[in-house]
Scaffold this motif. Structure first.
Motif, mmCIF file in Angstrom:
data_model
loop_
_atom_site.group_PDB
_atom_site.id
_atom_site.type_symbol
_atom_site.label_atom_id
_atom_site.label_comp_id
_atom_site.label_asym_id
_atom_site.label_seq_id
_atom_site.Cartn_x
_atom_site.Cartn_y
_atom_site.Cartn_z
ATOM 1 N N ARG A 6 -39.768 -40.474 -35.702
ATOM 2 C CA ARG A 6 -39.479 -38.947 -35.960
ATOM 3 C C ARG A 6 -38.974 -39.047 -37.526
ATOM 4 N NH1 ARG A 6 -37.858 -39.402 -30.662
ATOM 5 N NH2 ARG A 6 -38.548 -37.764 -29.245
ATOM 6 N N ASP A 64 -34.954 -29.860 -35.816
ATOM 7 C CA ASP A 64 -36.360 -30.105 -35.005
ATOM 8 C C ASP A 64 -37.064 -30.941 -35.708
ATOM 9 O OD1 ASP A 64 -38.317 -29.776 -33.168
ATOM 10 O OD2 ASP A 64 -38.918 -27.700 -33.845
ATOM 11 N N LEU A 102 -42.268 -35.246 -34.881
ATOM 12 C CA LEU A 102 -42.853 -36.590 -34.349
ATOM 13 C C LEU A 102 -43.877 -37.149 -34.780
ATOM 14 C CD1 LEU A 102 -42.616 -38.327 -31.840
ATOM 15 C CD2 LEU A 102 -44.088 -36.878 -30.594
ATOM 16 N N SER A 133 -49.345 -34.796 -32.529
ATOM 17 C CA SER A 133 -48.306 -33.838 -32.959
ATOM 18 C C SER A 133 -48.936 -33.132 -34.131
ATOM 19 C CB SER A 133 -47.122 -34.604 -33.280
ATOM 20 O OG SER A 133 -47.173 -35.474 -34.428
ATOM 21 N N ASP A 185 -45.421 -36.765 -24.941
ATOM 22 C CA ASP A 185 -45.714 -35.463 -24.628
ATOM 23 C C ASP A 185 -46.291 -35.002 -26.230
ATOM 24 O OD1 ASP A 185 -44.927 -35.174 -22.077
ATOM 25 O OD2 ASP A 185 -42.858 -34.711 -22.712
ATOM 26 N N GLU A 186 -47.113 -34.304 -26.092
ATOM 27 C CA GLU A 186 -47.491 -33.667 -27.202
ATOM 28 C C GLU A 186 -46.513 -32.786 -28.131
ATOM 29 O OE1 GLU A 186 -51.380 -30.956 -29.179
ATOM 30 O OE2 GLU A 186 -51.469 -31.859 -27.473
ATOM 31 N N SER A 187 -46.345 -32.896 -29.435
ATOM 32 C CA SER A 187 -45.313 -32.316 -30.014
ATOM 33 C C SER A 187 -45.833 -31.282 -31.211
ATOM 34 C CB SER A 187 -44.241 -33.203 -30.520
ATOM 35 O OG SER A 187 -43.292 -32.812 -31.536
ATOM 36 N N THR A 188 -44.949 -30.124 -31.111
ATOM 37 C CA THR A 188 -45.216 -29.309 -32.291
ATOM 38 C C THR A 188 -44.054 -28.693 -32.605
ATOM 39 O OG1 THR A 188 -47.329 -28.268 -31.021
ATOM 40 C CG2 THR A 188 -46.223 -26.935 -32.869
ATOM 41 N N THR A 189 -43.776 -29.047 -34.087
ATOM 42 C CA THR A 189 -42.694 -28.446 -35.021
ATOM 43 C C THR A 189 -42.939 -27.380 -35.751
ATOM 44 O OG1 THR A 189 -41.770 -30.703 -34.945
ATOM 45 C CG2 THR A 189 -40.907 -29.428 -36.513
#
Length: 350
Positions: free
Chosen positions: A112, A146, A149, A158, A205-209
């Motif tokens: 991260r 936030d 990833l 991500s 899990d797929e990540s969106t920031t």
């Protein structure tokens, strides 16, 4: 900041040398090519002299080599590799150019990035129009709340959804989207606060920031490239503007470098002029840019003019358009677009 270009012979060695040098000093840089993606970064004169670590000469985007090339700074992942981040889309919101950046795995394990000042610069690599090296967007993002990833091998992808607003975006969203599709956008990034990435315990899990940019503390000299940005935008809009010849349109701005606007109470630089255009384009998607030198409807050359690209047959109609949107009379009025002819009778104020 520079990028490495390939030469007809020994191109692979040049790219490898550039990556090694970039690990010593460098920005994380990624170019979106038409084929498979690959990271590219410029060699660093301070670290490797006039050549890369294996002796291959480094070449900057402007053609300079060795000590003439500008050094890059980098974001390195925990395993020591450059962050691989790629623009995939650009759309317009009411206040920003929203760019989706795909983060690709470069290390076996996920991690991260929680930097409070994570700088992202988008730069054009050129599309045969003289725009090579021009800054497209330059903003700093707070990822401390936030985190972004970085997936490990085999982990879901991500994304960083980055909003570049006023002062951080320098290309209209439709033009940027076309550049992304053409593979001519370079991404450079760094943690300005020096915050490194940390191991990620769960990357299943797929990540969106999603974050909004603030003006970079160490922003590129946008004024120096503002003229080329304005020229390119006017050229991109010219086919649509030309289709309006002979029609009345609503004019929203007409400025050149150093113009003082009494309504705004400020003097405009070239970068300011483009930012005003971009703000209007985000608010009214049919807004277009032209240069007064190309149209004899204007008595003065060299002014950057912003119009609403809706044609009308009479001047009262665009003036009504201005009134309905609550735009001040000094800022919005009817203009008839005449490329060849006299300017007489081509302006109608409210």
């Amino acid at each position: 900041m520079a990028t490495t270009t390939r030469r007809p012979l020994g191109g692979v060695l040049v790219v490898v040398a550039a990556l090694v040098a970039a690990l010593v000093a460098g920005w994380a840089v990624h170019l979106v090519p038409d084929g498979p993606s690959e990271s590219r970064a410029a060699g660093t004169p301070q670290a490797a002299g006039a050549f890369g670590a294996d002796g291959a000469e480094t070449v900057a985007a402007d053609g300079s080599t060795g000590a003439d090339a500008e050094a890059l700074t980098a974001f390195r992942t925990a395993c020591g590799k450059l962050l691989d981040i790629v623009p995939t889309a650009a759309v317009s919101t009411e206040t920003a150019v929203q760019v989706t950046l795909e983060v690709r795995p470069v290390c076996p394990e996920g991690e991260r990035i929680a930097s409070s000042r994570f700088r992202v610069v988008l730069r054009s690599t050129g599309a045969g129009d003289g725009s090579a090296g021009a800054v497209i967007a330059d903003g700093t993002f707070d990822l401390s709340g936030d985190a972004l990833l970085v997936p490990g091998f085999g982990d879901p992808g991500s994304h960083l959804v980055a909003d570049f607003g006023t002062g951080t975006a320098f290309l209209a969203p439709d033009s940027l989207a076309a550049d992304i599709a053409d593979g001519v956008v370079l991404v450079e990034c760094e943690a300005v606060d020096g915050q490194p990435s940390t191991p990620a315990e769960d990357v299943s899990d797929e990540s969106t920031t999603a974050v909004a940019a603030s003006v970079s503390e160490d922003a590129a000299d946008t004024e120096s490239s503002a003229l080329s940005v304005l020229e390119r935008q006017a050229a991109l809009d010219d086919p649509r503007v030309s289709a309006l010849e002979g029609a009345w349109v609503a004019q929203l701005s007409s400025k050149t470098d150093g113009t003082y606007d009494a309504h705004d109470g400020r003097t405009y630089s070239l970068a300011d002029i483009y930012q005003q255009f971009l703000s209007l384009r985000l608010l009214y998607p049919n807004v277009l840019l032209l240069n007064s030198s190309d149209w004899e409807a204007y008595t003065l050359d060299g002014y950057w003019v912003v119009i609403a690209g809706v044609p009308y047959s009479r001047p009262g109609e665009p003036n009504r358009w201005c009134t309905e949107r609550g735009i001040a009379a000094s800022q919005c009025f009817a203009k008839k677009l005449v490329r060849d002819g006299a300017p007489t009778g081509t302006t109608k104020h409210r």
